[in-house]
Design a protein around this motif. Sequence first.
Motif, PDB file in Angstrom:
ATOM      1  N   TYR A   1     -16.648  86.511  55.318  1.00  0.00           N
ATOM      2  CA  TYR A   1     -15.980  87.874  56.079  1.00  0.00           C
ATOM      3  C   TYR A   1     -15.830  88.206  57.514  1.00  0.00           C
ATOM      4  CZ  TYR A   1     -20.680  89.154  55.666  1.00  0.00           C
ATOM      5  OH  TYR A   1     -22.212  89.956  56.139  1.00  0.00           O
ATOM      6  N   THR A   2     -15.170  89.493  57.758  1.00  0.00           N
ATOM      7  CA  THR A   2     -14.804  89.387  59.600  1.00  0.00           C
ATOM      8  C   THR A   2     -15.408  90.983  59.829  1.00  0.00           C
ATOM      9  OG1 THR A   2     -12.876  89.557  59.545  1.00  0.00           O
ATOM     10  CG2 THR A   2     -12.837  87.900  59.088  1.00  0.00           C
ATOM     11  N   ASP A   3     -15.382  91.056  60.988  1.00  0.00           N
ATOM     12  CA  ASP A   3     -15.350  92.372  60.654  1.00  0.00           C
ATOM     13  C   ASP A   3     -14.716  93.910  60.188  1.00  0.00           C
ATOM     14  OD1 ASP A   3     -12.724  91.579  62.034  1.00  0.00           O
ATOM     15  OD2 ASP A   3     -12.571  93.157  63.487  1.00  0.00           O
ATOM     16  N   ASP A   4     -13.551  93.098  59.428  1.00  0.00           N
ATOM     17  CA  ASP A   4     -13.676  94.305  58.166  1.00  0.00           C
ATOM     18  C   ASP A   4     -14.467  95.153  57.745  1.00  0.00           C
ATOM     19  OD1 ASP A   4     -11.307  93.007  59.290  1.00  0.00           O
ATOM     20  OD2 ASP A   4     -10.029  93.864  58.548  1.00  0.00           O
TER      21      ASP A   4
ATOM     22  N   GLN B   1     -24.877 104.252  65.018  1.00  0.00           N
ATOM     23  CA  GLN B   1     -26.510 102.779  65.238  1.00  0.00           C
ATOM     24  C   GLN B   1     -26.185 101.881  64.279  1.00  0.00           C
ATOM     25  OE1 GLN B   1     -29.375 105.668  64.278  1.00  0.00           O
ATOM     26  NE2 GLN B   1     -30.961 103.285  63.154  1.00  0.00           N
ATOM     27  N   LYS B   2     -25.693 102.295  62.625  1.00  0.00           N
ATOM     28  CA  LYS B   2     -25.363 100.852  61.611  1.00  0.00           C
ATOM     29  C   LYS B   2     -24.567  99.824  62.452  1.00  0.00           C
ATOM     30  CE  LYS B   2     -27.972 102.516  58.322  1.00  0.00           C
ATOM     31  NZ  LYS B   2     -29.156 101.712  58.485  1.00  0.00           N
ATOM     32  N   PHE B   3     -23.096 100.448  62.819  1.00  0.00           N
ATOM     33  CA  PHE B   3     -22.315  99.007  63.522  1.00  0.00           C
ATOM     34  C   PHE B   3     -22.682  98.415  64.325  1.00  0.00           C
ATOM     35  CE2 PHE B   3     -17.948 102.464  63.645  1.00  0.00           C
ATOM     36  CZ  PHE B   3     -18.588 102.218  62.044  1.00  0.00           C
ATOM     37  N   VAL B   4     -23.641  98.763  65.741  1.00  0.00           N
ATOM     38  CA  VAL B   4     -25.197  98.437  66.419  1.00  0.00           C
ATOM     39  C   VAL B   4     -25.902  97.168  65.594  1.00  0.00           C
ATOM     40  CG1 VAL B   4     -26.360  98.111  68.256  1.00  0.00           C
ATOM     41  CG2 VAL B   4     -24.153  99.911  67.693  1.00  0.00           C
ATOM     42  N   GLU B   5     -26.586  97.562  64.622  1.00  0.00           N
ATOM     43  CA  GLU B   5     -26.954  96.551  64.069  1.00  0.00           C
ATOM     44  C   GLU B   5     -26.534  95.439  63.181  1.00  0.00           C
ATOM     45  OE1 GLU B   5     -29.848 100.470  62.997  1.00  0.00           O
ATOM     46  OE2 GLU B   5     -29.249  99.816  61.269  1.00  0.00           O
ATOM     47  N   ASN B   6     -26.003  96.331  62.677  1.00  0.00           N
ATOM     48  CA  ASN B   6     -24.826  94.968  61.624  1.00  0.00           C
ATOM     49  C   ASN B   6     -24.022  94.097  62.630  1.00  0.00           C
ATOM     50  OD1 ASN B   6     -26.061  95.771  58.861  1.00  0.00           O
ATOM     51  ND2 ASN B   6     -24.225  97.374  59.068  1.00  0.00           N
ATOM     52  N   TYR B   7     -23.810  94.160  63.929  1.00  0.00           N
ATOM     53  CA  TYR B   7     -22.570  93.417  64.428  1.00  0.00           C
ATOM     54  C   TYR B   7     -22.972  92.243  64.579  1.00  0.00           C
ATOM     55  CZ  TYR B   7     -19.857  92.371  68.881  1.00  0.00           C
ATOM     56  OH  TYR B   7     -19.499  91.354  70.198  1.00  0.00           O
ATOM     57  N   HIS B   8     -21.835  91.036  64.129  1.00  0.00           N
ATOM     58  CA  HIS B   8     -21.267  89.523  65.127  1.00  0.00           C
ATOM     59  C   HIS B   8     -20.569  89.280  65.570  1.00  0.00           C
ATOM     60  CE1 HIS B   8     -25.089  90.114  61.664  1.00  0.00           C
ATOM     61  NE2 HIS B   8     -25.428  89.240  61.868  1.00  0.00           N
ATOM     62  N   SER B   9     -21.161  89.212  66.854  1.00  0.00           N
ATOM     63  CA  SER B   9     -19.496  89.235  67.673  1.00  0.00           C
ATOM     64  C   SER B   9     -18.695  87.949  67.247  1.00  0.00           C
ATOM     65  CB  SER B   9     -19.636  88.599  69.180  1.00  0.00           C
ATOM     66  OG  SER B   9     -20.959  87.199  69.270  1.00  0.00           O
ATOM     67  N   TYR B  10     -18.798  87.202  66.237  1.00  0.00           N
ATOM     68  CA  TYR B  10     -17.803  85.448  65.861  1.00  0.00           C
ATOM     69  C   TYR B  10     -17.094  86.197  64.311  1.00  0.00           C
ATOM     70  CZ  TYR B  10     -21.501  84.957  62.517  1.00  0.00           C
ATOM     71  OH  TYR B  10     -22.890  85.431  61.191  1.00  0.00           O
ATOM     72  N   ARG B  11     -17.656  87.509  63.966  1.00  0.00           N
ATOM     73  CA  ARG B  11     -16.742  87.981  63.355  1.00  0.00           C
ATOM     74  C   ARG B  11     -15.544  88.761  63.619  1.00  0.00           C
ATOM     75  NH1 ARG B  11     -19.464  87.123  58.386  1.00  0.00           N
ATOM     76  NH2 ARG B  11     -22.154  87.505  58.708  1.00  0.00           N
ATOM     77  N   GLY B  12     -14.441  87.890  64.919  1.00  0.00           N
ATOM     78  CA  GLY B  12     -13.525  88.628  64.782  1.00  0.00           C
ATOM     79  C   GLY B  12     -13.543  89.807  65.373  1.00  0.00           C
ATOM     80  N   TYR B  13     -14.368  90.619  65.669  1.00  0.00           N
ATOM     81  CA  TYR B  13     -14.008  92.145  66.377  1.00  0.00           C
ATOM     82  C   TYR B  13     -13.176  91.985  67.986  1.00  0.00           C
ATOM     83  CZ  TYR B  13     -18.472  93.755  64.331  1.00  0.00           C
ATOM     84  OH  TYR B  13     -18.591  94.081  62.764  1.00  0.00           O
ATOM     85  N   GLY B  14     -12.108  92.774  67.464  1.00  0.00           N
ATOM     86  CA  GLY B  14     -11.333  93.123  69.026  1.00  0.00           C
ATOM     87  C   GLY B  14     -12.647  93.528  69.750  1.00  0.00           C
TER      88      GLY B  14
END
Length: 332
Positions: free
Chosen positions: A50-53, A76-89
Motif C-alpha cells: 500500500y501507499t500513503d492513502d 501524532q499517529k500520522f507522524v508515528e506511522n509515516y514512511h517516506s517511501y510510501r509516496g507522500y505528496g
Amino acid sequence: MATFLEKLKGGVIGAFLGDALGKEVEGRKRLPEESIKEIESPGYVWDGDYTDDTEMMISIMEALLEREFDPELLAQKFVENYHSYRGYGRGAKKVIRLLKEGHSWSEVAKLSFPGGSFGNGAAMRIAPIGLFYFYDENLLIKNAILSSIITHYHPLGVEGGVLMAYAISMALKKDPRTFLPIDFLDVLIEKEADIREEVYKYTYRYEGEDKEIYLYALKKAKGFLLENGVNLSRVKRQLGTSSKAHRSVVTAIYLFLKHFDTPFEGMMDAIRMGGDTDTIACMVGAIGGALNGMGVFPTEKIDRLTDEGKGKSYVLSLSEKLYKRLKDKGVL
Ligand SMILES: [Mg+2]
C-alpha cells in the motif's frame, strides 16, 4: 445483504485494494488495454503493498480506537506511522516535518502551504470516519473536517474529504439490492451546500467563481449516469483524474455509482483512466466496499494484499475493534 461488520471491513479493505492496485500505474498516462487486462486477471502477481492513502487511513483507525476523536492524537499517529517511501505528496511531507519539529496540529497545514492545499489527501484516507460515524450526521461532518484540516486548509481540499466520508457513510447504510445510483447522487447534490457551509467554519471562505465546483461536478456526474455509456475520456476531461480533490473525488463517486454492485470494475476504470490512480481507485473501493461488503472484491486480489508492516491482518483487526466499539456504544 452483507452484515454490518462485512460492510465495515469492505470499506477499509476496498480502500486498501484500490490503493495497492492503483499504485501499480500511478501517474502514467493511459495504459494499453492489454496491461489493464493483465492487472484485472486473477493470476496477476504484484507486491500487494500500500501507499500513503492506506498508511494514513490506518492512523485514523488507530486514533478513533484510542480516543475518538482527537485531531492532536491523529496528527501524532500520522507522524508515528509515516514512511517516506510510501509516496507522500510534498505538502504531506512538510506537514509531518513541521509536526516533528513540535508545531501544533492546528497550524501545520497553514505553515506548510500558504492558502492551503486542495489536494485529495484528506479524502483518500477518510473511510474510517465515514464508516464509524454513520449514526450521527453532525458528528460525521465535524470529525471529517477535523481529520482533514490537519493537512488541508483550503476549503476545496476539506470539502472533498467530507463529501467522500458522507458518501461512504450513506453507502454503508444502503442495501445493494435496492440501491438507486441517481437517488444517491441527488442526496449529495442536495447536501453539498450545507457541507460547504460547515467547512467554511473551519477554513477560510472560498469566494472564487468556482465556489460551487463540487456542485457542478456532482450534477455533471448525474448527467453522465443518465446518459449511460459515456466514454471514459469524456469523464476524465470533465471530472478529472488529478490529485486535486475537486478533480478526483467526484470522479470516484461517479465510477462507484456506475459500477455500484461490481466496484472492482469501477477500480479498474479508475486505473484505465490514468492520473492519480491509487487514490481514485482507493476511494471507489471504499464506497463500493461499504455498500457491498468485503466479499464483493475478487478473493485472489484480497489474498495478495500484503500482511507486512501494518498490512491486511492488522487492518482487519482494527475493523473488528471499531465494530466492537460501535456495539459497546449501543449504536448497532
Ligand atoms: Mg498514494
